[in-house]
Scaffold this active site. Structure first.
Site, mmCIF file in Angstrom:
data_model
loop_
_atom_site.group_PDB
_atom_site.id
_atom_site.type_symbol
_atom_site.label_atom_id
_atom_site.label_comp_id
_atom_site.label_asym_id
_atom_site.label_seq_id
_atom_site.Cartn_x
_atom_site.Cartn_y
_atom_site.Cartn_z
ATOM 1 N N TYR A 191 0.848 -1.201 0.000
ATOM 2 C CA TYR A 191 0.000 0.000 0.000
ATOM 3 C C TYR A 191 0.879 1.246 0.000
ATOM 4 C CZ TYR A 191 0.936 0.570 5.039
ATOM 5 O OH TYR A 191 1.540 0.756 6.268
ATOM 6 N N CYS A 192 0.325 2.327 -0.491
ATOM 7 C CA CYS A 192 1.021 3.613 -0.525
ATOM 8 C C CYS A 192 -0.034 4.717 -0.571
ATOM 9 C CB CYS A 192 1.976 3.687 -1.715
ATOM 10 S SG CYS A 192 1.190 3.352 -3.301
#
Length: 297
Positions: A191-192
């Site tokens: 995730y980012c």
């Protein structure tokens, strides 16, 4: 009445003439009075822009009218304000540049992009399907933060693995070192912020033998829009503009700790020494302390 807004966007798609795209976006942004940053490469575009709502709506119409960008995921958020000329206070200027990569992992030769996006990336998970995966697989699911370590200090998914990275370029060497080989048999969710870094990171991990790799579609931004602070996310979202961070609700947890006094804070700041480019999580009281003293602490 002018309404300050910010858009965050990217599109992985082959571009035959990145320089032509740069000129188009520079001229369009200047004509609409927008500020922000755009990076363009042969593999697509990545950017964030701030300005008045009506100007940004005009920009979106023009951007999506170009066929390769018509399906780009454009995320909206509130801007801090506009100056007397109607320009965004969240960015100092408009910068539009051509680079080898639209997100700098330092591995342009490894990325493969076609008209549908990144080839060989992780399986996409919507926020709801992420919850389904966790419900099904429980503690076997590993959250893998695809951002710089500083960003994770003020907000991250619960029990996430946060690699010791100062820049995105550090990920390749960490993966190649074997530091995370023990995760290769587990479901790993990358995730980012908005999803772009995990498009690349998940493909890099897949090519290195991580067999069950996922990417959170739309990133933390879309997750926060869906679940706020009542899901698996904790803290504030670090952003690369003058806002510093954003919260998804009025009850966001404060998980950052001041490097100087350990007070809970979501505030980040650059070292006051102009010769230093280090950034810290630091409360307002400690912000004036030279960075070598923080390092010693």
């Amino acid at each position: 009445m002018a309404t300050p807004k910010i858009v965050l966007f990217y599109a992985f798609t082959p571009l035959a003439d990145p320089e032509a795209i740069r000129l188009w976006q520079r001229d369009l942004g200047e004509a609409l009075g927008l500020r922000g940053r755009l990076i363009i490469s042969k593999d697509g575009v990545n950017g964030t822009l701030g300005g008045d709502l009506l100007a940004l709506k005009k920009w979106v119409r023009s951007f999506r009218a170009y066929a390769p960008f018509k399906d780009a995921d454009i995320k909206w958020s509130e801007g801090t304000g506009l100056d007397a000329a109607g320009l965004s206070l969240d960015f100092p200027k408009l910068s539009v540049k051509v680079r080898d990569e639209i997100v700098s992992f330092g591995a342009p030769g490894e990325l493969l992009v076609d008209a549908h996006g990144v080839v060989g990336g992780g399986t996409r998970l919507t926020p709801d399907s992420l919850h389904d995966l966790v419900a099904e697989r429980g503690d076997d699911v590993v959250f893998f933060d695809g951002r710089n370590a500083l960003e994770a200090q003020i907000g991250r998914f619960k029990n996430a693995i946060v690699p010791d990275t100062d820049t995105t370029r550090d990920f390749v060497s960490l993966l190649d070192s074997g530091a995370y080989d023990d995760l290769k048999g587990k479901p790993v969710v990358t995730y980012c912020t908005g999803g772009i870094r995990c498009e690349v990171l998940s493909s890099l991990m897949a090519s290195r033998g991580f067999g069950e790799i996922y990417q959170l579609e739309g990133g933390i931004v879309r997750y926060g829009e869906r679940f706020g602070d009542d899901g698996l996310w904790e803290g504030s979202l670090y952003v690369f503009d003058k806002r510093g961070s954003v919260d998804f609700s009025d009850h966001a947890a404060v998980i950052g700790e001041c490097v100087g006094c350990s007070t809970p804070t979501k505030r980040t700041a650059n070292c006051p020494d102009l010769s230093c480019r280090v950034q810290f999580v630091v409360c307002e009281t400690c912000a004036a302390v030279p960075c070598h003293e923080h390092a010693a602490a």
